[in-house]
Motif scaffolding. Structure first.
Motif, short mmCIF file in Angstrom:
data_model
loop_
_atom_site.label_atom_id
_atom_site.label_comp_id
_atom_site.label_asym_id
_atom_site.label_seq_id
_atom_site.Cartn_x
_atom_site.Cartn_y
_atom_site.Cartn_z
N ASP A 132 -29.39 5.52 -27.09
CA ASP A 132 -28.58 4.79 -28.04
C ASP A 132 -28.37 5.63 -29.30
OD1 ASP A 132 -28.33 2.55 -26.45
OD2 ASP A 132 -30.18 1.64 -27.21
N ARG A 133 -27.14 5.76 -29.71
CA ARG A 133 -26.84 6.51 -30.92
C ARG A 133 -25.54 5.98 -31.51
NH1 ARG A 133 -24.82 12.52 -28.99
NH2 ARG A 133 -22.84 11.85 -28.06
N ASP A 134 -25.32 6.30 -32.78
CA ASP A 134 -24.16 5.77 -33.49
C ASP A 134 -22.86 6.46 -33.06
OD1 ASP A 134 -25.81 4.05 -34.86
OD2 ASP A 134 -26.15 5.46 -36.51
N GLU A 135 -22.94 7.74 -32.73
CA GLU A 135 -21.74 8.48 -32.39
C GLU A 135 -21.22 8.08 -31.00
OE1 GLU A 135 -22.22 12.66 -32.74
OE2 GLU A 135 -23.23 12.54 -34.68
N GLU A 136 -19.94 7.85 -30.93
CA GLU A 136 -19.32 7.47 -29.66
C GLU A 136 -19.11 8.70 -28.78
OE1 GLU A 136 -14.88 6.50 -29.03
OE2 GLU A 136 -15.83 4.55 -29.36
N VAL A 137 -19.38 8.56 -27.48
CA VAL A 137 -19.12 9.63 -26.54
C VAL A 137 -17.72 9.39 -25.97
CG1 VAL A 137 -19.86 10.79 -24.43
CG2 VAL A 137 -21.57 9.85 -26.00
N HIS A 138 -16.77 10.18 -26.43
CA HIS A 138 -15.37 9.95 -26.06
C HIS A 138 -15.17 10.00 -24.54
CE1 HIS A 138 -11.01 10.07 -26.27
NE2 HIS A 138 -11.03 11.15 -25.51
N GLU A 139 -15.82 10.97 -23.88
CA GLU A 139 -15.64 11.15 -22.44
C GLU A 139 -16.15 9.98 -21.61
OE1 GLU A 139 -16.01 15.23 -24.31
OE2 GLU A 139 -16.88 13.23 -24.53
N LEU A 140 -17.07 9.18 -22.17
CA LEU A 140 -17.65 8.06 -21.44
C LEU A 140 -17.10 6.70 -21.89
CD1 LEU A 140 -21.42 9.14 -21.35
CD2 LEU A 140 -19.68 9.49 -19.58
N LYS A 141 -16.23 6.70 -22.87
CA LYS A 141 -15.71 5.45 -23.39
C LYS A 141 -15.02 4.64 -22.28
CE LYS A 141 -12.83 3.50 -27.06
NZ LYS A 141 -11.93 3.79 -28.21
N GLY A 194 -20.47 6.73 -9.68
CA GLY A 194 -19.11 6.49 -9.22
C GLY A 194 -18.24 5.92 -10.33
N ILE A 195 -16.93 5.95 -10.13
CA ILE A 195 -15.97 5.42 -11.11
C ILE A 195 -15.13 4.34 -10.43
CG2 ILE A 195 -14.05 5.95 -12.64
CD1 ILE A 195 -16.69 7.15 -13.52
N ASP A 196 -15.23 3.11 -10.94
CA ASP A 196 -14.44 2.00 -10.40
C ASP A 196 -13.02 2.04 -10.95
OD1 ASP A 196 -16.65 1.08 -9.00
OD2 ASP A 196 -17.26 -0.32 -10.59
N ALA A 197 -12.15 1.26 -10.34
CA ALA A 197 -10.75 1.25 -10.75
C ALA A 197 -10.58 0.83 -12.20
CB ALA A 197 -9.96 0.31 -9.83
N ASP A 198 -11.38 -0.13 -12.66
CA ASP A 198 -11.24 -0.59 -14.04
C ASP A 198 -11.88 0.36 -15.05
OD1 ASP A 198 -13.81 -1.12 -13.23
OD2 ASP A 198 -13.90 -3.15 -14.03
N GLU A 199 -12.50 1.43 -14.59
CA GLU A 199 -13.06 2.46 -15.49
C GLU A 199 -12.19 3.72 -15.50
OE1 GLU A 199 -17.84 1.97 -15.21
OE2 GLU A 199 -16.85 2.68 -13.37
N ALA A 200 -11.26 3.81 -14.56
CA ALA A 200 -10.47 5.03 -14.39
C ALA A 200 -9.47 5.21 -15.52
CB ALA A 200 -9.75 4.99 -13.05
N THR A 201 -9.27 6.48 -15.90
CA THR A 201 -8.26 6.85 -16.89
C THR A 201 -7.51 8.07 -16.35
OG1 THR A 201 -9.68 8.42 -18.09
CG2 THR A 201 -9.81 6.10 -18.74
#
Length: 282
Positions: A126-135, A210-217
């Motif tokens: 847990d940290r304050d900075e957002e991980v852009h690649e995992l958003k 894995g990456i589900d459809a609702d997580e895909a970008t």
């Protein structure tokens, strides 16, 4: 009134619980002499250690951690129940179990524990900075797996094979775990060498990587992780420095199958841990 159908996960959990209840009651005939002993047996140690760890790296996330901390070893037994924790085992270090069959050089237990590190869109920590690649990814919770373990002592080695199901977690998968341990006594040093491997079902490992459809970008396509294996080696050494005080140090190395890095959220497949410190044994 509408009766809702029972889903697959619920049915699996009910089936596993019924199986364990059956094993629990049937084990009385195997372990009467142990059940007659109501004594609570325990061993406990608490220490201050420096821990340096690197997890399998998630894309864009911090995977390295280095800081002092507290580590606990505990072994508690009551009748045929037990709880074991191990400070040197950073990949599933606690087991709650019940001894079904107890023989001189082998045995069968029902066990419950966690085998996988949880993470979310902030990474492992847990940290304050957002991980852009995992958003936008969903939280991956720790598994809570239930199954059977077969133990075999042969010479100076002890081997264990475990087959567990994520009965109370979210993956709906299973894994097979196999390891062997060798203890050495080198003058005043107690040394443990542990080598093992895991085989994860697709459902289990896909839940995490894995990456589900609702997580895909556009930069994170859908991805399904197939059956995967991992291998590890662990070394721990203890040295008594005073009455009840022990110096302890150890190292662990871990690696997934090479194809795990094909997941859009995985950067590296290996992990390591090094620790050193002093503990008090009660």
């Amino acid at each position: 009134m509408t009766i809702k159908p029972i889903n697959t996960k619920t049915m699996k959990k009910i089936t596993i619980l019924l199986l364990c209840c059956f094993c629990f009651f049937s084990s009385y005939s195997q372990a009467d002499e142990h059940l007659e002993d109501d004594e609570l047996l325990w061993q406990f140690s608490l220490g201050t250690f420096w821990v340096d760890s690197t997890m399998a790296q998630l894309v864009g996330a911090e995977s390295h951690f280095s800081a002092p901390g507290l580590l606990i070893d505990a072994k508690i037994e009551y009748k045929n129940f037990y709880l074991n924790t191990h400070s040197g085992d950073f990949y599933g270090g606690s087991d709650l179990g019940y001894q079904l069959i107890i023989e001189n050089d082998w045995g069968v237990d029902v066990i419950m524990g966690s085998y996988q590190q949880p993470f979310n869109e902030n990474g492992y920590y847990d940290r304050d900075e957002e991980v852009h690649e995992l958003k936008g990814i969903k939280e991956r919770e720790a598994d809570l797996s239930l199954g059977f373990a077969y133990y075999l002592s042969h010479g100076k080695f002890q081997t264990v094979a475990e087959l567990v199901f994520d009965a109370f977690g979210e993956s709906d998968g299973w894994l097979f775990h196999l390891d062997t341990t060798r203890n050495f006594e080198l003058r005043n040093w107690d040394v443990w060498l542990n080598i093992g491997a895991n085989y994860y079902s697709s459902a289990f490992i896909d839940y995490y990587y894995g990456i589900d459809a609702d997580e895909a970008t556009a930069f994170r396509p859908e991805y399904v992780v197939g059956n995967t294996s991992s291998f590890y080696v662990q070394l721990q050494a203890d040295y008594p420095i005073a009455q009840s005080w022990v110096f302890s140090a150890g190292a662990s190395g871990f690696a997934y199958s090479s194809h795990i890095v094909e997941s859009p959220i995985v950067h590296s497949r290996d992990a390591r841990v090094v620790f050193m410190g002093v503990k008090y044994v009660f």
